[in-house]
Design a protein around this motif. Structure first.
Motif, short mmCIF file in Angstrom:
data_model
loop_
_atom_site.label_atom_id
_atom_site.label_comp_id
_atom_site.label_asym_id
_atom_site.label_seq_id
_atom_site.Cartn_x
_atom_site.Cartn_y
_atom_site.Cartn_z
N LEU A 34 0.85 -1.19 0.00
CA LEU A 34 0.00 0.00 0.00
C LEU A 34 0.89 1.24 0.00
O LEU A 34 0.40 2.36 0.05
CB LEU A 34 -0.89 0.03 1.25
N ASP A 35 2.19 1.01 0.01
CA ASP A 35 3.10 2.15 0.11
C ASP A 35 3.48 2.68 -1.27
O ASP A 35 4.53 2.35 -1.82
CB ASP A 35 4.36 1.76 0.89
N THR A 36 2.58 3.49 -1.81
CA THR A 36 2.89 4.13 -3.09
C THR A 36 3.23 5.59 -2.83
O THR A 36 3.36 6.39 -3.74
CB THR A 36 1.68 4.06 -4.03
N PHE A 37 3.36 5.92 -1.58
CA PHE A 37 3.56 7.31 -1.17
C PHE A 37 5.03 7.72 -1.29
O PHE A 37 5.37 8.75 -1.84
CB PHE A 37 3.09 7.43 0.29
N ARG A 38 5.91 6.85 -0.80
CA ARG A 38 7.32 7.22 -0.76
C ARG A 38 8.00 6.82 -2.08
O ARG A 38 7.79 5.72 -2.58
CB ARG A 38 8.00 6.49 0.41
N LYS B 80 -8.75 -4.92 -2.68
CA LYS B 80 -9.67 -6.06 -2.81
C LYS B 80 -9.25 -6.94 -3.99
O LYS B 80 -9.14 -8.16 -3.85
CB LYS B 80 -11.09 -5.56 -3.05
N ALA B 81 -9.02 -6.30 -5.12
CA ALA B 81 -8.65 -7.05 -6.33
C ALA B 81 -7.32 -7.77 -6.11
O ALA B 81 -7.15 -8.93 -6.51
CB ALA B 81 -8.57 -6.10 -7.52
N GLY C 238 -8.47 2.80 6.88
CA GLY C 238 -9.57 2.59 5.95
C GLY C 238 -9.35 1.39 5.04
O GLY C 238 -10.32 0.85 4.49
N LEU C 239 -8.10 0.99 4.86
CA LEU C 239 -7.82 -0.10 3.92
C LEU C 239 -7.75 -1.48 4.59
O LEU C 239 -7.89 -2.50 3.93
CB LEU C 239 -6.49 0.16 3.20
#
Ligand SMILES: Nc1nc2c(ncn2[C@@H]2O[C@H](COP(=O)(O)OP(=O)(O)O)[C@@H](O)[C@H]2O)c(=O)[nH]1
Ligand SMILES: [Mg+2]
Length: 396
Positions: free
Chosen positions: A235-239, A267-268, A299-300
Motif C-alpha cells: 500500500l506504500d505508493t507514497f514514498r 480487494k482485487a 480505511g484499507l
C-alpha cells in the motif's frame, strides 16, 4: 503536587540536592541530560543532569501497567523535564551507582532512554556480591523477595523497565520459580502470528522503522523454513522508491507483488493472491503525530478479513516516550502484536517490556540487522531473559 527540578554536574550531585531539598523519601520522576547553549551562538556547552522530583508525600503510589498515576506529570505537560517516567522512591534502598542517569544515549540523538554508562555502573555494583537494592525497592513486596528475584528486578530496572512494571513482573512470577525466563513467561504474552489462523499479515508503523525489510524477511522465512507460498501487497505508493524496494525483494524471492492504491485495488489484489498460503501487506509509514496518514491506512485494513494480523513495528532504539506515542497513534489500526526492529542498535531493552505491558499486545518477532533473511528472530521468554541478563554486551 510540588515538583522541583534540579540541575547538577552529575547524578550523585543531583541526588544529593534532591535529598537535601525534598528529604530521603523523595521520588524521582525523571532524569535527563541537558546541554547548555553557548550564549549568542548555536554551539553546545556543558552537559548537566536534570532531575525532576517531588516529596514522597506527594506521590500517589504504584501505577498499574496501562494506566498513569493521577498526580505524576504526563509527558508533554512538563515538556522541558519529563523525558521518561521513572518513579523511584529514594528511601530504604541504595541506588546502584549511576543508575537511571539516562544521559549519554539521549545526548547521542535522543535514542535509548537509559544511559549505557549508568547500566555498566549498575552492573558492576551487582557484581559486588549481594544484589544491590535499587531505589524502588522500598516496597515491602519487593523487599521480601528472594535474592534471585531481587537480582532480576534490578536487571529490569537497569534496562529502563518502569518500576511498577518491573515489580509486577517479578512479584507475579514468585510462585512459578525465580528465573528471569519464568518471570517473563508469566508477565508477558508471546505469539507467533504465522502459525495461527491469519492468512493476511500486515506490517504497520512509523517510517523507516524497517517494515519493508522485515516483510521480506518474513516472506523468506515462510517460504524457506515453512514451505508456504507467499504473495505480497504494498500500500506504500507514497514514498519514492518504496515500490521498487519491495519489487527487488519480490523478484529475489520469486513472489507476486501487487501494488494497491485504493480500496478496490486492495480487494482485487487480495483476490488475485487467493491461492497463496500467506499474503504479506506492506503499508505506508506514518508519523505517530500524523493522524490523517494513519487513518488512511485504517480505511484499507478491514477488507483484509477479520483474521488478519496487524503487526505494529517499532524500533527498539527510539526514545520511550516516542514508543508510547507510536502505540497510541497506531492503536486505531487494532494491532494484534508487536515487532521490535533494530535490536542491534541498542543495548537496553526496557522499552520492549514497557510497551508490551502497557499495550497488552503480544511480542512476536524482532529484527537485529539489515540482512535479509538472516536478521529475524522470534521473541520468547528465553531470548528476552538472555538479553536482560547479558553483561558482556554492556561491559564492552
Ligand atoms: N540496523 C538495522 N537496520 C535495519 C533493520 N531493519 C531494517 N533496517 C534498515 O532500516 C532502513 C529502513 O528500512 P525499511 O524497511 O525501508 O523501513 P520502512 O520505511 O519501515 O519500510 C533500511 O536501511 C533498512 O536496511 C534492523 O533490524 N537493524
Ligand atoms: Mg517501507
Amino acid at each position: 503536587m510540588k515538583i522541583s527540578t534540579f540541575k547538577a554536574r552529575d547524578m550523585r550531585e543531583a541526588l544529593n540536592m534532591v535529598k537535601e531539598a525534598l528529604g530521603e523519601d523523595a521520588v524521582i520522576l525523571s532524569t535527563r541530560s541537558v546541554r547548555d547553549k553557548v550564549k549568542g551562538g548555536s554551539a553546545l556547552g556543558e552537559t548537566f543532569i536534570e532531575v525532576t522530583a517531588c516529596p514522597h508525600s506527594a506521590q500517589g503510589g504504584s501505577v498499574e501497567p496501562g494506566s498513569r498515576p493521577q498526580n505524576v506529570p504526563q509527558p508533554g505537560r512538563f515538556s522541558a523535564v519529563v523525558d521518561d517516567q521513572v518513579e523511584i522512591p529514594m528511601s530504604k534502598g541504595r541506588l546502584p551507582e549511576g543508575y537511571a542517569q539516562n544521559t549519554r544515549a539521549a545526548k547521542a540523538g535522543g535514542k535509548a532512554s537509559v544511559d549505557v554508562h549508568s547500566i555498566k555502573e549498575g552492573l558492576r555494583s551487582l557484581d559486588r556480591g549481594e544484589p544491590s537494592v535499587p531505589m524502588g525497592m522500598g516496597s515491602d513486596e519487593v523487599a521480601g523477595l528472594d535474592p534471585e528475584s531481587k537480582r532480576n528486578y534490578s536487571w529490569l530496572l537497569m534496562h529502563g523497565v518502569e518500576e511498577p512494571i518491573a515489580r509486577k513482573i517479578i512479584v507475579s512470577s514468585k510462585e512459578s520459580g525465580n528465573s528471569m525466563e519464568n518471570a517473563l513467561k508469566v508477565g508477558l504474552q508471546f505469539r507467533d502470528p504465522l502459525s495461527g489462523k491469519a492468512r493476511v499479515v500486515a506490517l504497520v508503523g512509523p517510517t523507516g522503522v524497517g517494515k519493508t525489510t522485515t516483510l521480506a524477511k518474513i516472506a523468506a522465512d515462510l517460504m524457506l523454513n515453512r514451505q508456504r507460498s507467499v504473495g505480497m501487497v504494498t500500500l506504500d505508493t507514497f514514498r519514492v522508491g518504496a515500490v521498487a524496494q519491495l519489487e527487488t525483494y519480490a523478484k529475489l524471492l520469486q513472489v507476486r507483488l501487487v501494488v494497491a492504491r485504493s480500496l478496490s485495488e486492495v480487494k482485487a489484489g487480495l483476490h488475485s493472491l487467493n491461492r497463496c498460503d500467506f499474503v504479506l501487506v506492506d503499508t505506508v509509514g506514518s508519523s505517530p503525530y500524523n493522524r490523517r496518514q494513519v487513518n488512511s491506512t485504517a480505511g484499507l485494513l478491514p477488507v483484509m478479513g477479520d483474521d488478519r494480523e496487524v503487526i505494529l513495528c517499532m524500533s527498539a532504539n527510539v526514545r520511550e516516550s516516542e514508543q508510547h506515542a507510536i502505540h497510541r497513534r497506531f492503536s486505531v489500526l487494532n494491532p494484534t502484536g508487536l515487532i521490535f526492529t533494530k535490536l542491534d542498535e541498542t543495548v537496553t531493552y526496557g522499552g520492549i517490556l514497557n510497551v508490551a505491558m502497557k499495550s497488552g499486545l503480544a511480542l512476536t518477532m524482532y529484527t537485529d540487522g539489515q540482512r535479509v533473511p538472516e536478521n529475524l528472530g522470534w521473541m520468547s521468554p528465553k531470548t528476552l531473559a538472555t538479553w536482560f541478563t547479558r553483561e558482556q554486551n554492556m561491559m564492552e
